[in-house]
Scaffold this active site. Structure first.
Site, short mmCIF file in Angstrom:
data_model
loop_
_atom_site.label_atom_id
_atom_site.label_comp_id
_atom_site.label_asym_id
_atom_site.label_seq_id
_atom_site.Cartn_x
_atom_site.Cartn_y
_atom_site.Cartn_z
N ASN A 212 0.91 -1.24 -0.21
CA ASN A 212 0.04 0.09 -0.14
C ASN A 212 0.99 1.30 0.06
O ASN A 212 2.04 1.24 -0.02
CB ASN A 212 -0.84 0.06 1.39
CG ASN A 212 -0.12 -0.02 2.55
OD1 ASN A 212 0.56 0.60 2.57
ND2 ASN A 212 -0.52 -1.10 3.20
N LYS A 291 8.60 -17.50 -9.60
CA LYS A 291 8.14 -16.15 -10.22
C LYS A 291 7.21 -16.96 -11.16
O LYS A 291 7.35 -17.63 -11.82
CB LYS A 291 9.11 -15.51 -10.63
CG LYS A 291 8.68 -14.30 -11.55
CD LYS A 291 9.47 -13.53 -12.24
CE LYS A 291 9.02 -12.38 -12.92
NZ LYS A 291 9.92 -11.76 -13.96
#
Ligand code: C5P
Length: 407
Positions: A212, A291
């Protein structure tokens, strides 16, 4: 006005705003409070006021020239920089703010500002357009970041005939603020303040995370304020940009789960716990060990709820402990924040308007309200994070002081 009996030395830097004449009154008020004042006048200040006025008021030599000090060790800039307990620049022009922000040292005052480790207080005074200019605002933000303090400016009629923000705040207010900085409060001596700060990162795979916009600036301002009032300060912080002050016990974590684990361990022995962290409410249920590459097909994430750190601490708080939560809201600020007093078992909630350019994540100022359990609401508007930290620590200190342990 506050009283002080100390013989603290204040360097009074006077710069070339039309308000320079008011610095005589500031000098006079400081002297009456028993403060030793060393006046320093920049070249443009000397066009507006005479050094002799300051010498008569303070009984001290007014410093005006960069090279003269070589002949006079008393006013040699490093000696004064080291001796001073406070640098008060009143009035402070846009020019001196710019020089201080960027480390320019081209006269006695700006050179000494670089050399001192004393607190610095600016009382800005300038035309409204100059004050509102992004360059001035950015310079003030840099200085605030570094811990410099500001008092004012005020709104009113300007010397140039216009109305607006930029007038130097009245001398009594400048002096009161200066005396507060000279006589720091030690009202948290022996107390332990635990602060959660910054945002958390919830890993999706080894390179990606859910995060955030938290900058960690509010947590840092709170840590600074609590430290300056002699508290022992522990900060549990997510990865963030804001550096924490020297003297703080810092635990850097990545995820909400890690923050929860450390905060819960430290909370029982803290006197006050402040949840300034923007904790991710959700995390990916399973973070991938490799990944996830483009072309490997759609990636579907199942998000599970994170523990509510401050609510858990609030639920287990012991009598006398103070718990503070933050409520960052875009809508129905007060209603939503009031609910958090209960859900977080908090003594105070800082309701904080987010989603506007001048309040919320990453901004320098905040608008909102401090709510307490007695239906008290203390609103604030455009307050710097440092000033909000001071106000909140005042409230926490008051709550800690009112607690009477049962016999
Ligand atoms: O519920 P909400 O996230 O709006 O509450 C914000 C307050 O709760 C802040 O003080 C924040 O630090 C704290 N919080 C927490 N753990 C969470 C979520 C929020 O400590 N998982």
């Amino acid at each position: 006005m506050m009283k002080t009996t100390s013989t603290n030395e204040v360097v009074l830097g006077v710069t070339g705003s039309i308000a320079a004449y008011k610095a005589c009154e500031i000098a006079s008020l400081l002297v009456k409070q028993g403060v030793r004042v060393t006046p320093v006048l920049t070249r443009s200040a000397r066009e507006l006021v005479a050094p002799a006025s300051f010498e008569a008021i303070t009984g001290n030599r007014a410093i005006t020239e960069m090279f003269e000090p070589l002949l006079n060790p008393e006013i040699e800039h490093i000696a004064v920089a080291t001796r001073a307990r406070l640098f008060l620049i009143a009035p402070a022009t846009a020019n001196v703010l710019a020089k201080a922000a960027h480390g320019i040292a081209d006269d006695w005052l700006s050179t000494t500002l670089l050399a001192t480790r004393a607190p610095i207080l600016f009382a800005p005074a300038m035309n409204t357009n100059m004050y509102e200019h992004p360059a001035t605002q950015a310079n003030m933000a840099i200085l605030r970041e570094r811990g410099c303090r500001f008092v004012g400016p005020d709104v009113g009629r300007m010397a140039c005939g216009t109305e607006g923000i930029g007038r130097m705040i009245k001398p009594e207010t400048v002096v009161d603020t200066a005396l507060t900085l000279l006589d720091p409060r030690c009202d948290l001596d022996g107390r332990h303040v635990l602060i959660t700060s910054g945002g958390t990162h919830e890993p999706i795979d080894p390179v990606r995370y859910i995060g955030n916009r938290s900058s960690g600036k509010m947590g840092r301002a709170l840590a600074r304020e609590a430290l300056s009032r002699k508290a022992r300060v522990t900060v549990v912080t997510g990865p963030h940009d804001a550096s924490l002050p020297h003297g703080v016990d810092v635990h850097v974590v990545e995820t909400a789960a890690q923050m929860a684990e450390i905060a819960a361990r430290l909370a029982p022995e803290a006197d006050a716990i402040i949840g300034a962290a923007a904790v991710s409410d959700f995390r990916p249920q399973d973070s991938l060990t490799h990944k996830h590459k483009r072309g490997a097909g759609a990636l579907t994430l199942t998000l599970v709820e994170n523990p509510d750190i401050i609510a858990t601490i609030g639920m287990h708080k012991r009598p006398g402990q103070v718990v503070v939560a933050f409520a960052a809201e875009t809508d129905d600020l007060i209603e939503n924040a009031k609910v958090k007093l209960d859900t977080k078992h908090a003594d105070l909630v800082v309701a904080n308007q987010v989603g506007t350019p001048d309040s919320g994540f990453g901004s320098e100022t905040l608008t909102g309200c401090i709510l307490d359990r007695n239906d008290g609401a203390d609103p604030f508007e455009g307050l710097s994070k440092a000033d909000l930290a001071e106000r909140l620590i005042d409230r926490i200190t008051a709550l800690l002081g009112t607690f009477v342990p049962s016999a």
